[in-house]
Design an enzyme around this catalytic site. Structure first.
Site, mmCIF file in Angstrom:
data_model
loop_
_atom_site.group_PDB
_atom_site.id
_atom_site.type_symbol
_atom_site.label_atom_id
_atom_site.label_comp_id
_atom_site.label_asym_id
_atom_site.label_seq_id
_atom_site.Cartn_x
_atom_site.Cartn_y
_atom_site.Cartn_z
ATOM 1 N N THR A 1 64.412 6.828 4.094
ATOM 2 C CA THR A 1 63.243 8.023 4.340
ATOM 3 C C THR A 1 64.074 8.849 5.205
ATOM 4 O O THR A 1 63.234 10.123 5.510
ATOM 5 C CB THR A 1 62.251 7.567 4.925
ATOM 6 O OG1 THR A 1 62.351 6.632 6.203
ATOM 7 C CG2 THR A 1 61.165 6.779 4.032
ATOM 8 N N ALA A 2 65.206 8.779 5.440
ATOM 9 C CA ALA A 2 65.989 9.951 6.306
ATOM 10 C C ALA A 2 66.767 10.676 5.695
ATOM 11 O O ALA A 2 66.544 11.250 4.722
ATOM 12 C CB ALA A 2 66.579 8.951 7.739
ATOM 13 N N TYR A 3 68.028 10.805 6.184
ATOM 14 C CA TYR A 3 69.129 11.546 5.306
ATOM 15 C C TYR A 3 69.278 11.284 3.856
ATOM 16 O O TYR A 3 69.248 12.295 2.886
ATOM 17 C CB TYR A 3 70.611 11.462 5.995
ATOM 18 C CG TYR A 3 71.495 12.626 5.876
ATOM 19 C CD1 TYR A 3 71.838 13.307 6.990
ATOM 20 C CD2 TYR A 3 72.027 12.902 4.645
ATOM 21 C CE1 TYR A 3 72.647 14.319 6.766
ATOM 22 C CE2 TYR A 3 72.820 13.925 4.684
ATOM 23 C CZ TYR A 3 73.132 14.615 5.601
ATOM 24 O OH TYR A 3 73.981 15.819 5.731
ATOM 25 N N ASP B 1 62.101 10.313 16.395
ATOM 26 C CA ASP B 1 63.001 9.414 15.686
ATOM 27 C C ASP B 1 64.353 9.303 16.254
ATOM 28 O O ASP B 1 64.993 8.402 16.345
ATOM 29 C CB ASP B 1 63.052 9.411 14.165
ATOM 30 C CG ASP B 1 61.668 9.248 13.480
ATOM 31 O OD1 ASP B 1 61.236 8.319 13.932
ATOM 32 O OD2 ASP B 1 61.308 9.892 12.558
ATOM 33 N N ASN C 1 69.868 3.845 10.702
ATOM 34 C CA ASN C 1 69.468 4.485 9.462
ATOM 35 C C ASN C 1 70.684 4.415 8.136
ATOM 36 O O ASN C 1 70.250 4.007 7.459
ATOM 37 C CB ASN C 1 69.403 5.916 9.866
ATOM 38 C CG ASN C 1 67.927 6.274 10.240
ATOM 39 O OD1 ASN C 1 67.116 5.535 10.076
ATOM 40 N ND2 ASN C 1 67.914 7.481 10.774
HETATM 41 P P1 NAD Z 1 66.707 14.225 14.667
HETATM 42 O O1 NAD Z 1 66.329 13.178 15.612
HETATM 43 O O2 NAD Z 1 66.227 15.661 14.692
HETATM 44 O O3 NAD Z 1 66.241 13.599 13.124
HETATM 45 C C1 NAD Z 1 66.308 14.479 12.022
HETATM 46 C C2 NAD Z 1 65.021 14.320 11.187
HETATM 47 O O4 NAD Z 1 65.245 13.098 10.599
HETATM 48 C C3 NAD Z 1 63.652 14.182 11.862
HETATM 49 O O5 NAD Z 1 62.790 14.855 11.188
HETATM 50 C C4 NAD Z 1 63.312 12.824 12.071
HETATM 51 O O6 NAD Z 1 62.061 12.540 12.261
HETATM 52 C C5 NAD Z 1 63.890 12.248 10.749
HETATM 53 N N1 NAD Z 1 64.240 10.812 10.720
HETATM 54 C C6 NAD Z 1 65.254 10.295 11.347
HETATM 55 N N2 NAD Z 1 65.257 8.853 10.894
HETATM 56 C C7 NAD Z 1 64.136 8.691 10.000
HETATM 57 C C8 NAD Z 1 63.815 7.587 9.182
HETATM 58 N N3 NAD Z 1 64.284 6.426 9.451
HETATM 59 N N4 NAD Z 1 62.978 7.965 8.354
HETATM 60 C C9 NAD Z 1 62.169 9.120 8.234
HETATM 61 N N5 NAD Z 1 62.667 10.291 8.811
HETATM 62 C C10 NAD Z 1 63.606 10.037 9.887
HETATM 63 O O7 NAD Z 1 68.225 14.278 14.234
HETATM 64 P P2 NAD Z 1 69.649 13.700 14.647
HETATM 65 O O8 NAD Z 1 69.338 12.863 16.027
HETATM 66 O O9 NAD Z 1 70.735 14.447 14.728
HETATM 67 O O10 NAD Z 1 69.663 12.459 13.722
HETATM 68 C C11 NAD Z 1 69.222 11.140 13.534
HETATM 69 C C12 NAD Z 1 68.766 10.951 12.129
HETATM 70 O O11 NAD Z 1 68.289 12.031 11.551
HETATM 71 C C13 NAD Z 1 70.011 10.653 11.338
HETATM 72 O O12 NAD Z 1 70.221 9.063 11.279
HETATM 73 C C14 NAD Z 1 69.420 11.119 9.867
HETATM 74 O O13 NAD Z 1 69.175 10.201 8.917
HETATM 75 C C15 NAD Z 1 68.579 12.099 10.281
HETATM 76 N N6 NAD Z 1 69.052 13.585 9.840
HETATM 77 C C16 NAD Z 1 68.547 14.079 8.411
HETATM 78 C C17 NAD Z 1 68.830 14.836 8.220
HETATM 79 C C18 NAD Z 1 68.355 15.568 6.837
HETATM 80 O O14 NAD Z 1 67.633 14.868 6.253
HETATM 81 N N7 NAD Z 1 68.865 16.645 6.152
HETATM 82 C C19 NAD Z 1 69.701 15.845 8.885
HETATM 83 C C20 NAD Z 1 70.158 15.441 10.070
HETATM 84 C C21 NAD Z 1 69.840 13.960 10.619
#
Ligand code: NAD
Length: 304
Positions: A204-206, A90, A165
């Site tokens: 579904t993300a952060y 992603d 996101n």
């Molecule tokens: P990354 O690419 O390693 O992604 C972190 C996780 O978020 C992965 O498991 C990825 O599959 C998931 N993810 C990203 N977008 C998603 C979506 N729309 N729906 C479901 N899962 C999704 O991390 P990065 O490059 O640092 O950040 C990219 C995105 O990752 C950010 O936009 C953020 O939403 C997400 N993220 C989530 C967390 C958390 O949930 N605690 C922490 C950091 C980043």
């Protein structure tokens, strides 16, 4: 009818009627049809670009994909592609979207995951042949996702960014105070680590990790969630995630954002001079080319 034809054939009689029914200048009539098919085939031969994660597996997958698309008559064009393939996860998909931010009207995106499962990615790395077969022979269902437009102002400066996101304000060094205005009216003062404002696709993300609700596709809503808010007798904010209309305008104001970061998708920058952040859903949208007929809730069930 079938019986008659059989009898005719048994007698060795040519099926005259059928021969006469055929238009005399069939070749001429078929020519435009052949040209239309030829043109349609040609229009399926598109320009593509591949954005990949910088690991060996993703690099190999990129080479394999480029070869197969080349064999199908497609042209690699990093500058002005019709279709962008993101190979990785992603995060790679988000990176690809930000790379082509100024061409979103002309570009569609396809995600292929080379490692862990991804929400944006429809193909696994062992499904490269299927992916090539789909993109070269089928028309996709396009899922549009509108981006957040975020403007940070202060110190006589203004900076605008876009997010697929979410956008977050995070301050891990000290308690961040923020006044929240929604659609021009004061809503509340927040105290804590920060706030996350996500789109439907980012729900579904952060946002989900913060205990926010997952929003089904087709509902282009916004969601504001707290990141470790402080709640006690003296200070109180809503605490629960707030789902907002698509056209909402959110303003976050503070006397100081010192130590805070403005994070958006996989990117971030320091908020030094800024005292006001304005966010709304822009008209800019990402087109995700979906070739697999998978309903949103099915996709969600598979991934979580
Ligand atoms: P990354 O690419 O390693 O992604 C972190 C996780 O978020 C992965 O498991 C990825 O599959 C998931 N993810 C990203 N977008 C998603 C979506 N729309 N729906 C479901 N899962 C999704 O991390 P990065 O490059 O640092 O950040 C990219 C995105 O990752 C950010 O936009 C953020 O939403 C997400 N993220 C989530 C967390 C958390 O949930 N605690 C922490 C950091 C980043």
């Amino acid at each position: 009818m079938e019986e008659e034809t059989t009898k005719e054939n048994q007698k060795g009689i040519k099926p005259l009627q059928r021969e006469c029914a055929r238009p005399p200048d069939e070749g001429k009539l078929l020519r435009p049809l052949k040209e239309t098919v030829k043109k349609a085939r040609k229009s399926m031969k598109q320009k593509f670009a591949v954005v990949h994660r910088p690991d060996e597996t993703s690099r190999q997958l990129k080479a394999e994909l480029a070869d197969k698309l080349g064999e199908a008559g497609w042209t690699e064009d990093e500058r002005q592609p019709d279709l962008v393939f993101a190979i990785g996860g992603d995060g790679t998909f988000l990176y690809a979207v930000h790379e082509y931010l100024d061409q979103l009207e002309n570009v569609k995106f396809v995600g292929i995951h080379s490692g862990t499962l991804g929400f944006f990615c429809d193909y696994r790395c062992d499904e490269m042949d299927l992916c090539v077969q789909d993109v070269t022979h089928r028309s996709p269902q396009c899922e549009s996702a509108r981006l957040l437009q975020v403007t940070a102002r202060g110190g006589g400066q203004e900076k605008t960014i876009y997010a697929l996101n979410e956008m977050r304000i995070e301050n891990v060094t000290k308690t961040q105070l923020m006044d929240i205005d929604i659609n021009g009216s004061f809503f509340e003062t927040f105290r804590g680590t920060g706030l996350c404002l996500c789109t439907q696709i980012g729900s579904t993300a952060y946002n989900r990790s913060l205990g926010g609700a997952v929003i089904e596709s087709g509902l282009p809503l916004l969601q504001l969630s707290e990141i470790t808010g402080i709640h006690h007798r003296a200070y109180r904010s809503l605490a629960s995630p707030l789902i907002l209309r698509p056209e909402s305008m959110i303003k976050l104001r503070s006397a100081s954002f010192e130590g805070a970061f403005l994070c958006y998708d996989h990117l971030c920058f320091n908020l030094d001079q800024e005292t006001e952040i304005e966010v709304f859903q822009s008209q800019k949208q990402v087109q995700i080319a979906r070739y697999r007929d998978l309903a949103y809730l099915q996709r969600l069930r598979i991934l979580f």
